[in-house]
Design a protein around this motif. Structure first.
Motif, PDB file in Angstrom:
ATOM      1  N   ILE A   1      51.692  59.592  60.094  1.00  0.00           N
ATOM      2  CA  ILE A   1      50.935  60.709  60.200  1.00  0.00           C
ATOM      3  C   ILE A   1      49.116  60.138  61.244  1.00  0.00           C
ATOM      4  N   SER A   2      49.315  61.212  61.880  1.00  0.00           N
ATOM      5  CA  SER A   2      47.491  61.216  62.634  1.00  0.00           C
ATOM      6  C   SER A   2      46.767  61.448  61.314  1.00  0.00           C
ATOM      7  N   SER A   3      46.501  62.340  60.889  1.00  0.00           N
ATOM      8  CA  SER A   3      45.808  62.235  60.380  1.00  0.00           C
ATOM      9  C   SER A   3      45.096  61.843  59.122  1.00  0.00           C
ATOM     10  N   ALA A   4      43.852  62.276  58.416  1.00  0.00           N
ATOM     11  CA  ALA A   4      43.422  61.474  57.268  1.00  0.00           C
ATOM     12  C   ALA A   4      43.673  61.349  55.968  1.00  0.00           C
ATOM     13  N   ILE A   5      43.504  59.867  55.844  1.00  0.00           N
ATOM     14  CA  ILE A   5      45.032  59.726  54.253  1.00  0.00           C
ATOM     15  C   ILE A   5      43.574  59.696  53.159  1.00  0.00           C
ATOM     16  N   PRO A   6      43.859  60.070  52.129  1.00  0.00           N
ATOM     17  CA  PRO A   6      42.526  60.449  51.324  1.00  0.00           C
ATOM     18  C   PRO A   6      42.901  59.045  50.363  1.00  0.00           C
ATOM     19  N   GLU A   7      41.564  58.191  49.438  1.00  0.00           N
ATOM     20  CA  GLU A   7      41.595  57.466  49.170  1.00  0.00           C
ATOM     21  C   GLU A   7      42.471  57.033  47.987  1.00  0.00           C
ATOM     22  N   GLY A   8      43.418  56.406  47.722  1.00  0.00           N
ATOM     23  CA  GLY A   8      44.193  55.965  46.440  1.00  0.00           C
ATOM     24  C   GLY A   8      45.800  56.731  46.824  1.00  0.00           C
ATOM     25  N   VAL A   9      45.749  57.307  47.704  1.00  0.00           N
ATOM     26  CA  VAL A   9      46.875  57.934  48.782  1.00  0.00           C
ATOM     27  C   VAL A   9      47.463  57.697  49.606  1.00  0.00           C
ATOM     28  N   SER A  10      48.940  57.126  49.283  1.00  0.00           N
ATOM     29  CA  SER A  10      50.045  56.537  49.899  1.00  0.00           C
ATOM     30  C   SER A  10      50.752  57.128  50.553  1.00  0.00           C
ATOM     31  N   VAL A  11      50.726  56.874  52.128  1.00  0.00           N
ATOM     32  CA  VAL A  11      51.946  57.844  52.913  1.00  0.00           C
ATOM     33  C   VAL A  11      52.712  56.426  53.655  1.00  0.00           C
ATOM     34  N   GLN A  12      53.934  56.476  53.616  1.00  0.00           N
ATOM     35  CA  GLN A  12      55.344  55.284  53.773  1.00  0.00           C
ATOM     36  C   GLN A  12      56.093  56.315  54.590  1.00  0.00           C
ATOM     37  N   ARG A  13      56.926  55.848  55.070  1.00  0.00           N
ATOM     38  CA  ARG A  13      58.212  55.820  56.796  1.00  0.00           C
ATOM     39  C   ARG A  13      59.709  55.196  56.450  1.00  0.00           C
TER      40      ARG A  13
END
Length: 688
Positions: free
Chosen positions: A622-634
């Motif tokens: 995703i192009s938006s900011a990811i908070p520290e400690g959050v994982s974004v996977q696809r």
């Protein structure tokens, strides 16, 4: 175009959920087994690994077999539409076998033969043990080849360890004769045996490394580890021979391991080689959540690294999480239960990185022996009214909603080289920090920068074809095998970006130092040469800065390098290498090659790779900011993307969604287009 991987069997729809089931331990209490089958449905569990350690029940005395109990279990699984991953039981043999054929007992490096006991305490060369395992496996295949419950073979269990008996010594010599074409002088040169007058004049003089000589001949140590992998694979091939013959359409797997509790790759075997021989990768994941050794997010990143390593072994094919605990283990130094939400989150992390299963060790707690207090779906209480059981059942319901994701995979543009042989050689070298040279930590530190930004990564070996990636990273590429430098040069020339670090290009495949200057065969593509490397003490505060004005702490290593055709992007600010290059770039063909001459803090890697990804146009999930400690996977099949957002912190987190994009929460069927709110240890799975 849609691309999916048919993982196991036509009867399997969606994710496998269940775990290790040991009914052979409960045959004297049939009411317990009856209760198990009632509870399986309540837990939404439909897949069970059967008879992993059941040899003494299948063959209680030599040549006398009892399959009636296993027939009953297999039939009952089929009756309720459940699946069996049927094991070959070679991981632990019956006492009669050890008593009658002591050659099957493993000999340790000190040349002492083990007594009966433990598990995996077998000689992988013993003709008797090979004959007995092949014979029993043939009977299993003949009996269950058409059974409707059978979806996969589970070969032995967590292969590992080594044997130093006379049979293995002779097999080692045969392996070496084949490798060196019966040329003893070639072996002496490859091993540099002139050191301390260790030159061999006859093949019979060669033995496996002994405890008192483990650091003497590094080439021998390396070849011994290669032999152990090759001999283990050969033993495995003997196990699967009747299965391939009689059940050619039933896939085989064996459960690989991690190095716990910090989640490093298991070092005992080269899984790049082993992976070629299995149909499906599976592995056992037991991270020490909540131990306080590192933050939950740091541990989550390390776990993700190993998930991605095992997914990458079969070119992105989904793997199986073959073992995990629904609560706690009993063999960590300190055994912690999973906090509320962590059992689900840990399982979903495996799914996010490419697993098509969540399987547990174990289904029911044993009543005695060493694993009686290991976590299980069904505790000693024996009923469904426990926290752990209800969490497992809830996860089972969620996996049923996520069925469309099974069979999809991950399509990274970035790869990090992690190589088992390189790791062996680095650990064996007497140099740098001999307590911990931090090779795997280096790989995981580079990896963490991408994990934090939601950019998928493959973890590959040197044998891999690199051409499908846009960025290739080789931390501490100490050993450069034949042809690897040429592949890297071709990769960069064609437009790829290569990143190398300190202590690269030092030795060849025999652990012999490369002459003419480091980084050896990588010197041309990197455009630098390295003169020396220094290991800094904890109280030395060394800094480096980059051309953009940023300054960073240096870790335990700094290297004195000289720019040839490269350009310096950063320099050491102080210390013994003050003013010398610390970061370089070399335009090579249509691509670029970077060299990092120091180990640095995480912030350096985060900012370096963020700039690099932006410059070359690699986009995060995703192009938006990811908070520290959050994982974004696809995960994706090429036509449909599935986005996993996972909160590995104990704080509420908010993840904004890209403007103009609409998503469906696959677990709630709700639509959202603004932001996702995540409670501590919570996750969501979104479909675009």
């Amino acid at each position: 175009m849609e691309k999916r991987y048919p993982l196991v069997h036509p009867n399997v729809k969606g994710f496998l959920h269940g775990g290790d089931y040991n009914p052979d331990q409960w045959l004297h209490m049939p009411d317990i087994i009856d209760e198990d089958f009632r509870l399986m449905k309540l837990a939404h569990c439909q897949t069970f690994s059967i008879s992993i350690f059941g040899w003494s029940k299948l063959e209680p005395t030599e040549g006398q077999y009892d399959f009636a109990w296993l027939d009953d279990i297999m039939d009952r699984l089929a009756e309720q539409g459940a699946h069996a991953i049927l094991a070959t039981p070679s991981g632990a043999r019956p006492a009669w076998l050890s008593q009658k054929y002591p050659e099957v007992l493993r000999v340790e490096a000190n040349r002492q033969r083990n007594l009966h006991g433990l598990r995996h305490n077998h000689c992988f060369t013993s003709p008797v043990y090979r004959e007995k395992t092949n014979q029993l496996n043939r009977l299993l295949a003949e009996r269950y080849k058409d059974h409707p419950a059978l979806i996969m073979w589970h070969i032995s269990n967590e292969y590992g360890g080594e044997c130093h008996c006379d049979l293995c010594q002779e097999a080692f010599r045969t392996y070496l004769k084949n490798k060196y074409n019966d040329d003893l002088e070639a072996l002496n040169q490859a091993w540099w045996t002139g050191f301390w007058s260790h030159t061999f004049s006859d093949w019979s003089q060669i033995e496996s490394p002994a405890p008192h000589g483990e650091h003497m001949i590094h080439g021998m140590n390396l070849d011994w580890k290669r032999f152990v992998t090759a001999q283990t694979i050969h033993f495995y091939q003997n196990e699967i021979e009747p299965l391939r013959e009689l059940t050619p359409n039933i896939p085989v797997t064996t459960n690989f391991m991690g190095d716990y509790p910090h989640m490093r790759p298991y070092l005992g075997l080269d899984y790049h080689q082993f992976a070629k021989e299995v149909d499906v990768i599976s592995w056992d994941s037991y991270p020490a959540w909540h131990s306080g050794r590192e933050t939950t997010a740091e541990l989550a990143s390390n776990v993700a690294f190993v998930h991605d390593l095992y997914r990458s072994l079969k070119n992105g094919q989904p793997f199986l999480l073959m073992e995990s605990t629904p609560s706690l283990v009993n063999w960590h130094e300190v055994n912690k239960v999973k906090h509320k939400g962590m059992a689900h989150l840990s399982a979903m992390q495996a799914i996010a990185h490419g697993s098509d299963s969540v399987l547990y060790f174990q289904w029911r707690q044993g009543r005695g022996a060493s694993e009686k207090l290991h976590g299980a779906v069904v505790s000693h209480a024996g009923h469904e009214n426990t926290r752990v059981f209800q969490e497992v059942a809830d996860l089972g319901k969620q996996l049923e909603k996520l069925q469309p994701i099974a069979g999809t995979s991950v399509q990274p543009e970035v790869a990090i080289i992690y190589d088992w042989e390189n790791h062996w050689a680095i650990d064996d070298a007497q140099a740098l920090n001999n307590t911990n040279k931090r090779y795997v930590e280096a790989c995981q530190t580079h990896y963490r920068s991408f994990w934090k930004k939601g950019i998928p990564v493959d973890i590959v070996g040197m044998e891999k074809d690199f051409s499908s990636y846009r960025v290739l990273i080789g931390p501490m590429l100490y050993m450069v095998k034949p042809g690897v430098a040429e592949k890297i040069e071709a990769f960069v020339k064609s437009g790829g970006v290569f990143v190398a670090t300190y202590w690269s290009g030092i030795v060849d495949e025999n652990d012999l130092c490369i002459l003419g200057g480091f980084p050896g065969p990588l010197r041309n593509v990197l455009g630098i040469w390295a003169e020396e490397i220094n290991t800094f003490m904890p109280d030395e505060h060394v800094m480096m800065s980059t051309g953009n004005g940023r300054t960073y702490d240096v870790g335990q290593y700094g290297e004195l390098i000289h720019v040839e055709s490269a350009a310096a992007l950063g320099h050491f600010e102080n210390g013994c290498y003050e003013g010398q290059p610390a970061l370089t770039v070399h335009q090579f063909g249509d691509g670029k090659a970077y060299y990092m001459a120091s180990e640095n803090v995480q912030a350096f890697y985060d900012e370096f790779y963020e700039d690099l990804m932006r410059d070359i146009g690699i986009k995060p999930v995703i192009s938006s900011a990811i908070p520290e400690g959050v994982s974004v996977q696809r995960r994706t099949d090429g036509a449909q993307d599935y986005v996993f957002m996972m909160n590995f912190t104990e704080q509420q987190q908010h993840v904004p969604l890209p403007s103009g994009e609409n998503y469906e929460n696959m677990l709630t069927a709700q639509h959202t287009s603004q932001q996702v709110q995540l409670a501590p240890y919570e996750y969501v799975i979104l479909k675009k």
